[in-house]
Motif scaffolding. Structure first.
Motif, PDB file in Angstrom:
ATOM      1  N   TYR A  94       0.811  -1.217   0.000  1.00  0.00           N
ATOM      2  CA  TYR A  94       0.000   0.000   0.000  1.00  0.00           C
ATOM      3  C   TYR A  94       0.850   1.277   0.000  1.00  0.00           C
ATOM      4  O   TYR A  94       0.383   2.335   0.408  1.00  0.00           O
ATOM      5  N   THR A  95       2.086   1.146  -0.420  1.00  0.00           N
ATOM      6  CA  THR A  95       2.953   2.327  -0.549  1.00  0.00           C
ATOM      7  C   THR A  95       3.689   2.233  -1.876  1.00  0.00           C
ATOM      8  O   THR A  95       4.288   1.198  -2.184  1.00  0.00           O
ATOM      9  N   VAL A  96       3.611   3.311  -2.626  1.00  0.00           N
ATOM     10  CA  VAL A  96       4.264   3.301  -3.933  1.00  0.00           C
ATOM     11  C   VAL A  96       4.955   4.653  -4.138  1.00  0.00           C
ATOM     12  O   VAL A  96       4.411   5.694  -3.762  1.00  0.00           O
ATOM     13  N   ALA A  97       6.153   4.594  -4.697  1.00  0.00           N
ATOM     14  CA  ALA A  97       6.902   5.822  -4.960  1.00  0.00           C
ATOM     15  C   ALA A  97       7.082   5.991  -6.465  1.00  0.00           C
ATOM     16  O   ALA A  97       7.404   5.029  -7.167  1.00  0.00           O
ATOM     17  N   ILE A  98       6.827   7.192  -6.932  1.00  0.00           N
ATOM     18  CA  ILE A  98       7.048   7.507  -8.344  1.00  0.00           C
ATOM     19  C   ILE A  98       8.293   8.391  -8.393  1.00  0.00           C
ATOM     20  O   ILE A  98       8.317   9.456  -7.754  1.00  0.00           O
ATOM     21  N   VAL A  99       9.281   7.927  -9.134  1.00  0.00           N
ATOM     22  CA  VAL A  99      10.553   8.664  -9.186  1.00  0.00           C
ATOM     23  C   VAL A  99      10.682   9.312 -10.568  1.00  0.00           C
ATOM     24  O   VAL A  99      10.751   8.619 -11.586  1.00  0.00           O
ATOM     25  N   PHE A 100      10.707  10.633 -10.559  1.00  0.00           N
ATOM     26  CA  PHE A 100      10.846  11.379 -11.817  1.00  0.00           C
ATOM     27  C   PHE A 100      12.327  11.577 -12.126  1.00  0.00           C
ATOM     28  O   PHE A 100      13.149  11.625 -11.207  1.00  0.00           O
ATOM     29  N   PRO A 101      12.662  11.712 -13.390  1.00  0.00           N
ATOM     30  CA  PRO A 101      14.074  11.930 -13.721  1.00  0.00           C
ATOM     31  C   PRO A 101      14.603  13.264 -13.203  1.00  0.00           C
ATOM     32  O   PRO A 101      15.786  13.411 -12.966  1.00  0.00           O
ATOM     33  N   GLU A 102      13.705  14.228 -13.051  1.00  0.00           N
ATOM     34  CA  GLU A 102      14.089  15.532 -12.516  1.00  0.00           C
ATOM     35  C   GLU A 102      13.021  15.948 -11.514  1.00  0.00           C
ATOM     36  O   GLU A 102      11.894  15.439 -11.574  1.00  0.00           O
ATOM     37  N   PRO A 103      13.350  16.880 -10.630  1.00  0.00           N
ATOM     38  CA  PRO A 103      12.303  17.335  -9.701  1.00  0.00           C
ATOM     39  C   PRO A 103      11.099  17.884 -10.464  1.00  0.00           C
ATOM     40  O   PRO A 103      11.258  18.550 -11.487  1.00  0.00           O
ATOM     41  N   VAL A 104       9.904  17.562  -9.970  1.00  0.00           N
ATOM     42  CA  VAL A 104       8.666  18.017 -10.616  1.00  0.00           C
ATOM     43  C   VAL A 104       7.848  18.802  -9.598  1.00  0.00           C
ATOM     44  O   VAL A 104       7.490  18.264  -8.543  1.00  0.00           O
ATOM     45  N   ALA A 105       7.586  20.043  -9.952  1.00  0.00           N
ATOM     46  CA  ALA A 105       6.776  20.860  -9.054  1.00  0.00           C
ATOM     47  C   ALA A 105       5.316  20.452  -9.188  1.00  0.00           C
ATOM     48  O   ALA A 105       4.832  20.229 -10.291  1.00  0.00           O
ATOM     49  N   GLY A 106       4.668  20.344  -8.060  1.00  0.00           N
ATOM     50  CA  GLY A 106       3.245  20.022  -8.092  1.00  0.00           C
ATOM     51  C   GLY A 106       2.956  18.697  -8.771  1.00  0.00           C
ATOM     52  O   GLY A 106       1.957  18.555  -9.471  1.00  0.00           O
ATOM     53  N   ALA A 107       3.850  17.727  -8.542  1.00  0.00           N
ATOM     54  CA  ALA A 107       3.697  16.439  -9.235  1.00  0.00           C
ATOM     55  C   ALA A 107       2.378  15.750  -8.883  1.00  0.00           C
ATOM     56  O   ALA A 107       1.769  15.088  -9.724  1.00  0.00           O
ATOM     57  N   ALA A 108       1.949  15.946  -7.635  1.00  0.00           N
ATOM     58  CA  ALA A 108       0.742  15.234  -7.197  1.00  0.00           C
ATOM     59  C   ALA A 108      -0.461  15.613  -8.050  1.00  0.00           C
ATOM     60  O   ALA A 108      -1.339  14.776  -8.309  1.00  0.00           O
ATOM     61  N   ARG A 109      -0.486  16.878  -8.517  1.00  0.00           N
ATOM     62  CA  ARG A 109      -1.643  17.322  -9.309  1.00  0.00           C
ATOM     63  C   ARG A 109      -1.784  16.527 -10.599  1.00  0.00           C
ATOM     64  O   ARG A 109      -2.886  16.369 -11.129  1.00  0.00           O
ATOM     65  N   LEU A 110      -0.652  16.058 -11.108  1.00  0.00           N
ATOM     66  CA  LEU A 110      -0.711  15.304 -12.368  1.00  0.00           C
ATOM     67  C   LEU A 110      -1.571  14.048 -12.229  1.00  0.00           C
ATOM     68  O   LEU A 110      -2.161  13.580 -13.204  1.00  0.00           O
ATOM     69  N   PHE A 111      -1.619  13.505 -11.003  1.00  0.00           N
ATOM     70  CA  PHE A 111      -2.332  12.240 -10.810  1.00  0.00           C
ATOM     71  C   PHE A 111      -3.848  12.426 -10.777  1.00  0.00           C
ATOM     72  O   PHE A 111      -4.588  11.450 -10.727  1.00  0.00           O
ATOM     73  N   ASP A 112      -4.284  13.667 -10.835  1.00  0.00           N
ATOM     74  CA  ASP A 112      -5.718  13.942 -10.963  1.00  0.00           C
ATOM     75  C   ASP A 112      -6.249  13.408 -12.298  1.00  0.00           C
ATOM     76  O   ASP A 112      -7.441  13.173 -12.449  1.00  0.00           O
ATOM     77  N   GLN A 113      -5.358  13.230 -13.250  1.00  0.00           N
ATOM     78  CA  GLN A 113      -5.774  12.784 -14.588  1.00  0.00           C
ATOM     79  C   GLN A 113      -5.458  11.316 -14.845  1.00  0.00           C
ATOM     80  O   GLN A 113      -5.623  10.833 -15.957  1.00  0.00           O
ATOM     81  N   VAL A 114      -4.964  10.610 -13.831  1.00  0.00           N
ATOM     82  CA  VAL A 114      -4.527   9.224 -14.054  1.00  0.00           C
ATOM     83  C   VAL A 114      -5.526   8.253 -13.433  1.00  0.00           C
ATOM     84  O   VAL A 114      -5.620   8.144 -12.213  1.00  0.00           O
ATOM     85  N   ALA A 115      -6.264   7.570 -14.292  1.00  0.00           N
ATOM     86  CA  ALA A 115      -7.189   6.547 -13.801  1.00  0.00           C
ATOM     87  C   ALA A 115      -6.391   5.257 -13.604  1.00  0.00           C
ATOM     88  O   ALA A 115      -5.687   4.812 -14.510  1.00  0.00           O
ATOM     89  N   ILE A 116      -6.503   4.697 -12.424  1.00  0.00           N
ATOM     90  CA  ILE A 116      -5.688   3.527 -12.085  1.00  0.00           C
ATOM     91  C   ILE A 116      -6.240   2.267 -12.758  1.00  0.00           C
ATOM     92  O   ILE A 116      -7.441   1.997 -12.730  1.00  0.00           O
ATOM     93  N   LEU A 117      -5.313   1.521 -13.358  1.00  0.00           N
ATOM     94  CA  LEU A 117      -5.670   0.265 -14.038  1.00  0.00           C
ATOM     95  C   LEU A 117      -5.329  -0.912 -13.135  1.00  0.00           C
ATOM     96  O   LEU A 117      -4.466  -0.807 -12.263  1.00  0.00           O
ATOM     97  N   SER A 118      -5.969  -2.028 -13.408  1.00  0.00           N
ATOM     98  CA  SER A 118      -5.704  -3.223 -12.607  1.00  0.00           C
ATOM     99  C   SER A 118      -4.674  -4.101 -13.313  1.00  0.00           C
ATOM    100  O   SER A 118      -4.819  -4.401 -14.496  1.00  0.00           O
ATOM    101  N   ARG A 119      -3.634  -4.505 -12.571  1.00  0.00           N
ATOM    102  CA  ARG A 119      -2.640  -5.398 -13.177  1.00  0.00           C
ATOM    103  C   ARG A 119      -3.190  -6.826 -13.262  1.00  0.00           C
ATOM    104  O   ARG A 119      -3.000  -7.522 -14.241  1.00  0.00           O
ATOM    105  N   ARG A 120      -3.921  -7.233 -12.212  1.00  0.00           N
ATOM    106  CA  ARG A 120      -4.304  -8.647 -12.133  1.00  0.00           C
ATOM    107  C   ARG A 120      -5.675  -8.959 -12.727  1.00  0.00           C
ATOM    108  O   ARG A 120      -5.943 -10.084 -13.092  1.00  0.00           O
ATOM    109  N   SER A 121      -6.501  -7.984 -12.814  1.00  0.00           N
ATOM    110  CA  SER A 121      -7.865  -8.283 -13.228  1.00  0.00           C
ATOM    111  C   SER A 121      -7.917  -8.833 -14.651  1.00  0.00           C
ATOM    112  O   SER A 121      -7.283  -8.287 -15.557  1.00  0.00           O
ATOM    113  N   PRO A 122      -8.671  -9.911 -14.852  1.00  0.00           N
ATOM    114  CA  PRO A 122      -8.810 -10.420 -16.222  1.00  0.00           C
ATOM    115  C   PRO A 122      -9.552  -9.441 -17.128  1.00  0.00           C
ATOM    116  O   PRO A 122      -9.450  -9.500 -18.342  1.00  0.00           O
TER     117      PRO A 122
END
Lengths: 265, 550
Positions: free
Chosen positions: B156-184
């Motif tokens: 339940y903990t995940v880190a996203i590592v950008f190649p360079e510092p990103v200001a306001g990176a969290a806001r970008l995830f407002d547009q990311v719908a999470i997909l399921s890796r395991r779901s058929p």
């Protein structure tokens, strides 16, 4: 009545042909200070959403459509007549083929063909070319409905006494088709023509959605009629009905003329 | 009915038998505040979504579908414009802004029952960054030259590592719908309030309640609505008629003419929410691979030509005639509504035919009678494509056509159905200019990375460049990447101000107007919290409900 209809049609044709002279303004001139204006002395039918004079656009638009829509309808019904006569003189196998072709034609999604036609046309197509292509497509693709009606009519005629008599006189297939059957199909042809003409006027407007049709700023009867899609605005601006009234009058006059012809036949 | 009765607010003696009435009213009040369960919300999409994959959102229909079905780690509250937790309960930044760590909810399942874990976030980022997918959402994460990495630290903990510092990176995830890796069911397994139940191409999409949606209210799982029906309806007049008949419950981004009519009718909920971040714009096809004659490519590549067109357009007339006053002249990538990021120094390109003529003359254009010719004697004639079924856009094109005629330019207007138009501007590049609105979904310039980076598929005038075609595009690439990495807001602002200046000076896209947000809805729809940010009325879809007394 027939005489009145004829006079009215002649008058309308004259006005439309002389649109350059009788129209108060150019069809594309925009009076941007008075968009959606109600009728006034300067603009007898008011102005449209871009401030263009509705009356002028009606004259020009009707001129384009009143020539091309009947021409396309004529192409459709002549194709249908030709195929019906072919079916009559070549026997039941060909008749079945033609009817199957008509069924196929009616069931095919022509939308995709029209999209392909748009893709093949250059984007900078002149308004005249676009109009000819549009009405040409309508004319060529519209044969199936009238053909089914005419084939059925021909089948009935083939059982009649005058055909039997013509056979007994030794009429060949060509003579049978052109001299004996075709004149008897003329009233039906006229009726089909009258049905097809207004529907082609509207079809042209709808083809605008696919990038076909007559492009801005050139008006057509069809795209003037598209304003009527806005049903709730009609009550507040009843003058937008003018193109529809004119269309009804023109079609009614055609009907009067044709029905009078039918009585003579 | 009783709740609106003014007598209920009058003071009354206690013990008069009203206790029970009051209690009943209180109960009804509470029921209303909680919302009423059930019902189907019906609205129209103006075209078929080109893809239902949540990473392939390119235009408004896909965006609407994703917002209704997708579950995000964080969400921007469209009213307060603050970031709020969703699937992530909290987040922290590490390594001077290069890493963002999300702590996830541990009791969430996808619509098909598959559990949601950090693995799914890692998989989603892997899909987004897949170069073969060309995800426009993924473009926003390509701030630096290196690769983005994901570290799963525990379930339940995940880190996203950008190649360079990103200001306001969290806001970008407002547009990311999470997909399921395991779901058929792969991308059809969702974490949002609704899931796709039925799709009849060209006709409708039926979304039904996600039975595993994680948000609850008073012990029950949201959303209040049972289903949402998205009907494909290109024609706005028909959409309006259906709304007035009650077949549709909501129209977002209404045409000004329709809006005025509905507002005057007084029967529906209708609001002009104010200027949006969105605008109508016209751009030139400057792609070297476009199937256009070389002389036309030279016109569009000329800064003077583009500026001359811009100065020949009467933006005030567009606002007044086409948008009936519900718009402001356009200036650049952000409208003044975005108070922080908008470059206050810029003003709309003024209508100035004399200046336009001078700019054209400087490039060898000259007039022959009423026709403008280029230096080689070609008459200046080109087409503008726009989507059919949008009267405002078609009228704007007609006004521009007449404005350009004053310069001797012949503009041909071609309306196309939306999929055909998108195909032309993104794949075949078989067009000259395009009049369209770009959907702006974020206040932050990071949300526009996919437009300004020359390598992006959404770099409208010349997409998917391997290397920047012009020095000013190279500078824009550098500035956009730099602002995305800078942590100091003032520094970011200065960098993005320069991007806006370049767009204003080079005019690859002509910003025509910024439209107001005009929204209408059924008066029975409750909990509406309109916002100028998209999705304007649907951002809190899980809490919308129908008042059945209405």
């Amino acid at each position: 009545m027939r005489q009145a209809a004829a006079i009215f049609l002649v008058a309308i044709f004259l006005v439309l042909l002389l649109a350059d002279v009788v129209a108060p303004y150019s069809f594309s001139r925009q009076f941007r200070d008075i968009p959606n204006a109600p009728p006034t002395r300067g603009h007898l039918l008011g102005t449209d959403a871009l401030g263009r004079d509705r009356l002028s656009r009606l004259f020009y638009g009707a001129r384009v459509s009143i020539l091309l829509a009947p021409a396309a309808a004529l192409v459709s019904v002549l194709l249908a007549l030709a195929l019906a006569l072919v079916a009559a003189v070549t026997g039941p196998w060909w008749e079945r083929m033609i009817l199957s072709g008509a069924d196929l034609c009616l069931s095919l999604p022509w939308f995709f063909l029209l999209l392909a036609a748009r893709a093949l046309l250059p984007l900078n197509t002149a308004a005249v070319t676009a109009a000819l292509v549009t009405f040409g497509l309508l004319g060529v693709l519209g044969w199936a409905g009238p053909a089914r009606v005419m084939v059925a009519s021909v089948r009935r005629h083939l059982q009649s006494d005058f055909v039997l008599l013509a056979h007994s006189y030794g009429s060949g297939p060509a003579r049978m088709a052109m001299v004996h059957l075709a004149p008897n199909l003329l009233p039906l042809l006229a009726a089909q023509f009258l049905i097809a003409t207004p529907s082609y006027l509207l079809a042209e407007a709808n083809l605008g959605l696919l990038g076909l049709g007559i492009p801005e700023p050139v008006p057509s009867w069809g795209n003037l009629l598209r304003e009527l899609e806005n049903v709730s605005a009609i009550a507040a601006n009843p003058w937008v009905l003018a193109p529809a009234f004119l269309l009804i009058l023109v079609v009614a006059c055609f009907h009067l003329l044709v029905s009078a012809d039918k009585q003579v036949v | 009915m009783r709740l609106s009765d003014p007598r209920l607010s009058e003071p009354r003696p206690l013990g008069s038998g009203l206790h029970s009435r009051f209690a009943l009213c209180a109960l009804l009040c509470a029921a209303t505040a909680w919302g009423q369960w059930g019902g189907e919300l019906r609205l129209a999409l103006r075209s078929e979504p080109r893809s239902l994959h949540p990473a392939l959102v390119e235009s408004a229909p896909e965006l609407t579908f994703r917002d209704l079905t997708g579950g995000m780690l964080v969400r921007i509250n469209r009213v307060t414009q603050e970031l709020q937790p969703e699937l992530a309960v909290s987040w922290t930044t590490e390594a001077s802004g290069r890493t963002i760590v999300f702590h996830l909810r541990n009791d969430v399942c996808f619509s098909d029952g598959a559990p949601f874990t950090a693995d799914d976030v890692a998989y989603t980022m892997q899909v987004l960054m897949d170069p073969a997918l060309h995800s426009p959402t993924g473009d926003a994460f390509r701030s630096g030259s290196g690769q983005l990495k994901t570290e799963v630290r525990d379930p339940y903990t995940v880190a996203i590592v950008f190649p360079e510092p990103v200001a306001g990176a969290a806001r970008l995830f407002d547009q990311v719908a999470i997909l399921s890796r395991r779901s058929p069911q792969k991308e059809t397994a969702v974490l949002g309030p609704f899931r796709l139940a039925e799709h009849k191409p060209g006709t409708y999409l039926l979304l039904t309640r996600n039975p595993n949606y994680w948000k609850t209210e008073h012990g029950r799982r949201l959303p209040y609505l049972d289903s949402v029906r998205l009907e494909i309806q290109q024609n706005r007049e028909i959409e309006l008629v259906r709304f007035e008949r009650g077949d549709l419950h909501l129209i977002s981004n209404v045409d000004p003419e329709m809006f005025d009519r509905i507002a005057a009718g007084g029967k529906a909920w209708a609001r002009d929410i104010g200027p949006t971040l969105e605008g109508e714009l016209l751009w030139f096809n400057m792609s070297p691979s476009a199937p256009l004659p070389d002389f036309e490519k030279r016109w569009f590549a000329s800064r003077n030509f583009r500026l001359a067109i811009s100065h020949a357009i009467r933006r005030e007339d567009l606002c007044r005639v086409v948008y009936r006053g519900h718009a402001q002249p356009g200036i650049g990538p952000f409208s003044p509504a975005n108070r922080f990021w908008f470059n206050q120094k810029l003003k709309p390109h003024e209508f100035d035919l004399k200046l336009a003529g001078q700019l054209l003359a400087a490039d060898g254009f000259h007039k022959n009678g009423e026709t403008l010719l280029d230096s080689a004697g070609h008459a200046v004639e080109f087409s503008v494509i726009t989507n059919s079924g949008n009267p405002s856009r078609e009228r704007a094109a007609a006004l521009i056509q007449q404005d350009l005629a004053a310069l001797g330019i012949r503009l041909n207007i071609v309306t196309l159905d939306f999929p055909a138009l998108i195909q032309r501007i993104s794949q075949s590049l078989q067009y000259e200019t395009c009049l369209l609105g770009l959907v702006n979904i974020d206040l932050d310039p990071d949300g526009q990375m996919n437009v300004w980076l020359s390598s992006s598929a959404n770099h409208a005038w010349n997409p998917n460049q391997k290397t920047p075609a012009t020095p000013w595009e190279a500078e824009m690439d550098r500035l956009m990447r730099a602002q995305a990495s800078a942590l100091d807001p003032a520094r970011r602002k200065a960098l993005f101000d320069r991007v806006q200046e370049i767009v204003w000076q080079e005019a690859p896209m002509l910003y025509l107007v910024n439209t107001d947000a005009l929204e209408v809805a059924s008066p029975a729809l409750r909990n509406l919290a309109p916002s100028v940010l998209r999705p304007r009325l649907l951002w809190n879809i899980e809490r919308l409900y129908f008042d059945k007394r209405n």
